[in-house]
Design an enzyme around this catalytic site. Structure first.
Site, PDB file in Angstrom:
ATOM      1  N   ASP A 150       4.532  -0.241 -10.488  1.00 61.78           N
ATOM      2  CA  ASP A 150       5.907   0.147 -10.200  1.00 61.78           C
ATOM      3  C   ASP A 150       6.411   1.209 -11.174  1.00 61.78           C
ATOM      4  O   ASP A 150       6.267   1.070 -12.390  1.00 61.78           O
ATOM      5  CB  ASP A 150       6.809  -1.099 -10.276  1.00 61.78           C
TER       6      ASP A 150
ATOM      7  N   GLU B  22       3.359   4.204  -8.536  1.00 66.17           N
ATOM      8  CA  GLU B  22       4.598   4.752  -7.981  1.00 66.17           C
ATOM      9  C   GLU B  22       5.163   5.692  -9.034  1.00 66.17           C
ATOM     10  O   GLU B  22       5.383   5.293 -10.181  1.00 66.17           O
ATOM     11  CB  GLU B  22       5.615   3.664  -7.672  1.00 66.17           C
TER      12      GLU B  22
ATOM     13  N   ASP C 258       6.677  10.385  -2.365  1.00 66.62           N
ATOM     14  CA  ASP C 258       7.974  10.312  -1.693  1.00 66.62           C
ATOM     15  C   ASP C 258       8.317  11.588  -0.940  1.00 66.62           C
ATOM     16  O   ASP C 258       9.110  11.553   0.011  1.00 66.62           O
ATOM     17  CB  ASP C 258       9.084  10.015  -2.707  1.00 66.62           C
TER      18      ASP C 258
ATOM     19  N   ILE D 292      14.079   1.715   2.787  1.00 69.41           N
ATOM     20  CA  ILE D 292      14.939   0.927   3.669  1.00 69.41           C
ATOM     21  C   ILE D 292      15.945   0.142   2.830  1.00 69.41           C
ATOM     22  O   ILE D 292      17.153   0.210   3.046  1.00 69.41           O
ATOM     23  CB  ILE D 292      14.117  -0.038   4.539  1.00 69.41           C
TER      24      ILE D 292
END
Length: 581
Positions: free
Chosen positions: A251, A288, A313, A384
């Protein structure tokens, strides 16, 4: 330190402590100091299932920093847990390569009504029929309360009891392997959760004065950081070795503060590679990162960190904004077909270009990097869940978006429910037990929207602490029996099946990808060898010039191939093979 594990040997790193005790059944047992700030104690009569806690300098009982089980939650004692007691059945599992694969991201607590590892395992047939290769599980470390995304985790070596504890995770991984699915686990090493984090009394695990929006940064380069780095690397190796996990998603690595010559990520990659060689199966590290820096996935011998892949992204933003028309916040530089063409051929839009949202130049070129090293999504938990109302793209946009994603040169990732166009939102939810944190979570969320350039969303988000927010996020599996969900699911299955039989679609060479487009008419054609992926992103029918070809797959029955013209209905896509010779 630590030594080979036995149930009656207790070890803990507490370099500044003057006394250490391990407490069992109300009895305090003194620990002996050892080298490097470690403390040890051997206690007779201890076995699998014994509850215990540590006391630093006579303070309150605290969980073991390396606790393997927290049966009473983050504020309770630890429990001795023997990994060797679990019986695995995946002896014939030899791992899975990321190249050519499709990833499926899930949140265990909302994937099924029950929200457990056992109930998720019962749904694996759906994923096998879909055709995906990896299941990526959002974080499973213990969290305060009954439900959470997982990024507020503490006690990083344990597994939340909310989902089924350590044995539950092993049952799930074993079932995945039996179904031919690899498992990627999302882990968080840039911070720990704000509640139930008791590492501070034990040692210098955190940077003083450094951190991020999510919390205090971990200490990777200050005094004492050698053991802190071992703590996190040991955690990564535990998942891969003891839980048979096939890969880790790291992460927000851009929030890791490390100025040492050998970066933490490079050190981690070396250790994971060594473990992979020992286990005889591939192990995958996926970062990420919002840095747009290909050094993360550049081999170590070429000066990089040697990770296997990185989330991208820019591909998501280009697809989402081109489909939805959104241009606010961090979408402000995206939306045109010119931008979409660039990311499909270069991975990043911002590869040294000016980023309006950041107010500066950003990124570096990455076209030389194989496409499979970029994990790209049309939807994921962030894109989302970080929307105020957790809303998703509608099925008509998912059809064309999935067509571009699943025929692209990158590693595609789907988010649970996307494949059938679920109408269930994925909202941000928490269940903090600390009254101050519980009261302030909604305000913290509002400030995050403002920081990300969405001030108009600040008052639209439901209260994260309201249980209804969590319950609304659970998938509705009955949708699969109804339209338009059933036909969209078949479209996803067909796309993935086509990807697996046409080698042009998994060719990772970005310099072999070419895109033609018409900005005004809103169509584009992606060249993948002899294949053409023609998409109409606009609201009107488009006529697309095309070489003589055959339609292999189409999203709409009204697609017409008329000689050198392809007639595409609004928001539709076709995969064609150009006639050879």
């Amino acid at each position: 330190m630590p030594n080979a594990w036995t149930p009656n040997l207790f070890e803990v790193w507490a370099p500044a402590a003057t006394t250490m005790e391990v407490e069992i059944d109300g009895v305090r047992h003194p620990m002996r100091p050892a080298r490097g700030g470690w403390w040890t104690a051997e206690i007779e009569g201890v076995d699998h299932g014994t509850d215990y806690a540590f006391r630093v300098d006579g303070g309150e009982p605290r969980p073991d920093p390396r606790t393997r089980r927290q049966p009473y939650g983050v504020f309770g004692p630890s429990r001795v847990y023997d990994h060797g007691r679990f019986t695995w059945s995946d002896h014939d599992w030899h791992g899975r390569d990321l190249r050519g694969s499709v990833i499926y991201e899930m949140h265990v607590g909302t994937f099924t009504p029950e929200g457990t590892f056992e109930s998720a395992a019962a749904r694996l047939d759906h994923l096998v029929q879909l055709g995906v290769d990896f299941v990526e599980v959002m974080p499973v470390a213990p969290v305060p309360g009954r439900h959470n995304w997982g990024y507020d985790g503490v006690d990083l070596y344990a597994v939340t009891e909310n989902y089924g504890g350590p044995d539950g995770l092993k049952v799930f991984v074993d079932a995945c392997h039996a179904a031919g699915l690899g498992v990627i686990l999302d882990v968080v090493y840039n911070h720990l959760g704000p509640s139930g984090n008791f590492l501070h009394p034990f040692g210098p695990y955190f940077h003083e004065g450094l951190g991020s929006f999510w919390g205090q940064a971990v200490n990777l380069d200050a005094p004492g950081s050698d053991e802190v780095r071992r703590y996190f690397i040991g955690n990564a190796l535990q998942w891969l070795r003891d839980y048979h996990i096939d890969g880790l998603r790291l992460d927000a690595v851009h929030a890791l503060h490390d100025k040492r010559a050998v970066h933490f990520l490079e050190e981690l990659a070396v250790e994971v590679d060594l473990l992979a060689a020992s286990l005889g199966r591939p192990l995958t590290l996926i970062a990420e990162s919002d840095l747009n820096d290909p050094r993360l996935v550049t081999p170590r011998e070429s000066g990089g960190y040697g990770l296997d892949a990185v989330w991208d992204d820019d591909v998501h933003h280009a697809l989402h904004s081109a489909l939805s028309g959104e241009r606010h916040g961090y979408y402000c530089d995206f939306g045109s077909l010119e931008v979409l063409a660039k990311v499909l051929t270069s991975a990043y839009l911002h590869d040294g270009t000016y980023s309006t949202f950041r107010g500066r130049s950003h990124g570096r070129p990455a076209r030389h990097v194989p496409g499979y090293r970029f994990v790209c999504a049309l939807q994921n938990h962030d894109q989302i869940g970080n929307r105020a109302e957790g809303d998703r793209l509608p099925p008509e946009l998912l059809r064309v978006g999935a067509g571009l994603l699943l025929t692209g040169p990158f590693t595609p990732m789907l988010f649970m429910g996307e494949e059938w166009g679920t109408r269930t939102p994925f909202l941000f939810f928490t269940d903090h037990e600390d009254p101050e944190l519980a009261a302030g979570e909604a305000d913290r969320r509002r400030r995050e929207f403002v920081d990300h350039g969405y001030p108009d969303w600040a008052d639209k988000a439901p209260d994260p602490q309201d249980k209804t927010t969590f319950l609304r996020s659970k998938l509705d599996w009955s949708e699969l029996d109804r339209e338009p969900h059933r036909s969209l699911l078949n479209w996803y299955r067909d796309l993935i099946a086509l990807r697996k039989v046409l080698p042009e679609l998994t060719d990772p060479r970005l310099d072999r990808v070419h895109v033609d487009y018409d900005e005004t008419a809103r169509w584009l054609v992606v060249h993948r060898g002899s294949l053409r992926v023609a998409a109409n992103l606009g609201p009107a029918r488009a006529t697309v010039p095309i070489a003589p070809a055959k339609v292999l797959l189409g999203s709409d029955e009204d697609i017409i191939l008329d000689g050198d013209r392809l007639l595409l209905p609004p928001r539709s896509l076709a995969v064609l093979r150009v006639n050879q010779g």
